[in-house]
Design an enzyme around this catalytic site. Sequence first.
Site, PDB file in Angstrom:
ATOM      1  NE  ARG A 235      -3.773   1.987   2.665  1.00 12.39           N
ATOM      2  CZ  ARG A 235      -4.749   2.501   1.929  1.00 12.39           C
ATOM      3  NH1 ARG A 235      -5.041   1.942   0.778  1.00 12.39           N
ATOM      4  NH2 ARG A 235      -5.415   3.551   2.339  1.00 12.39           N
TER       5      ARG A 235
ATOM      6  CE  LYS B  34       0.361  -5.044   5.422  1.00 14.90           C
ATOM      7  NZ  LYS B  34       0.530  -3.816   4.629  1.00 14.90           N
TER       8      LYS B  34
ATOM      9  NE  ARG C 207      -5.095   7.835  18.810  1.00 19.77           N
ATOM     10  CZ  ARG C 207      -6.054   8.730  18.963  1.00 19.77           C
ATOM     11  NH1 ARG C 207      -6.765   8.745  20.078  1.00 19.77           N
ATOM     12  NH2 ARG C 207      -6.341   9.581  17.999  1.00 19.77           N
TER      13      ARG C 207
END
Length: 331
Positions: free
Chosen positions: A125, A190, A327
Amino acid sequence: MLISDSQKKILSLLADGEFHSGAELAEVLGVSRSAVWKQLNGLESLGVPHAAVSGKGYRLSRPIELLDGAKILDHLDEQHRAKISSLEIHDQIDSTNTYLSSLARQNAPSGSVCLAERQTAGKGRRGRQWISPYGSNILLSILWRFQHGPAAISALSLAIGVAVIRALRRLGIDKAGLKWPNDIYSEGKKLGGILIEVAGENEGPCYAVTGLGLNLFLPEEEAGAIDQPWTDLGRIAGGRPIGRNQLAGELIDQLLKVLTGFEQTGLAAYLDEWREYDCLCGESASVFIGAQQFDGTLEGIDAQGFLLMRDADDRLRAFASGEVSFRRAFP
């Protein structure tokens, strides 16, 4: 650096992770033992380290499972197997998405599938590079043609995310979820990413190249350049072996199931499931659009697939695009 035929043969012999003598390898390849040593050293630059022990020979630092078209197809149901017009496996390629986009411009049909053992210019991305050593992960793209223009498939990446989670759950991986708009996450890290590139007429035929990068095994030394927390299926599965060809087959099977029906069903058929897999709903986060930053609490997605965020003034915002940064520090 391209992998040579000799290196491919060596990898096939060493894929089991066991020791093989230099004399054995030299005999099979029809070269000298010093030539075997040179070929093995060349594999280091591909991210395939090996060990050499006097009196035992050579072995890879870990077993690898090279991609095999026939084994991959064995894991597709008959209906979806018939939808594949071609299946190519490349030892090394710049990008599976770039390759299929080029074929699409030459009128390649729906169901063209490309996998790679290694990419030299894999795309993530926002232009990020997708890092993956040779023979370790899933680097996969599928070309599919649609009739009603890009607007009709604007939420396709969300449905593709559902397909990926379905495939992982079929393999017993239940710790993976979705991060809007097109990332696969596990416990705040991820695991994979989806990149869909669309071209064609605004109101007429178009095509989409759906790319998926999924970490099966990513060594620490290779991941040093990654600028965000990451994980791989080996860590999530607690060391339980996951067959790479089986994983590729299950993914292609589920992706084709979505691609063949999306133009008729749209996002509505996948909306509840996406929300079930949403790993950030209820989390405090920031959405970045260019230089603008919006802070608040994420509240999932709406019927169009837009991300919903409620800010400190209780205003509900909907985002069609943006970069999400959360966060909470996950364990």
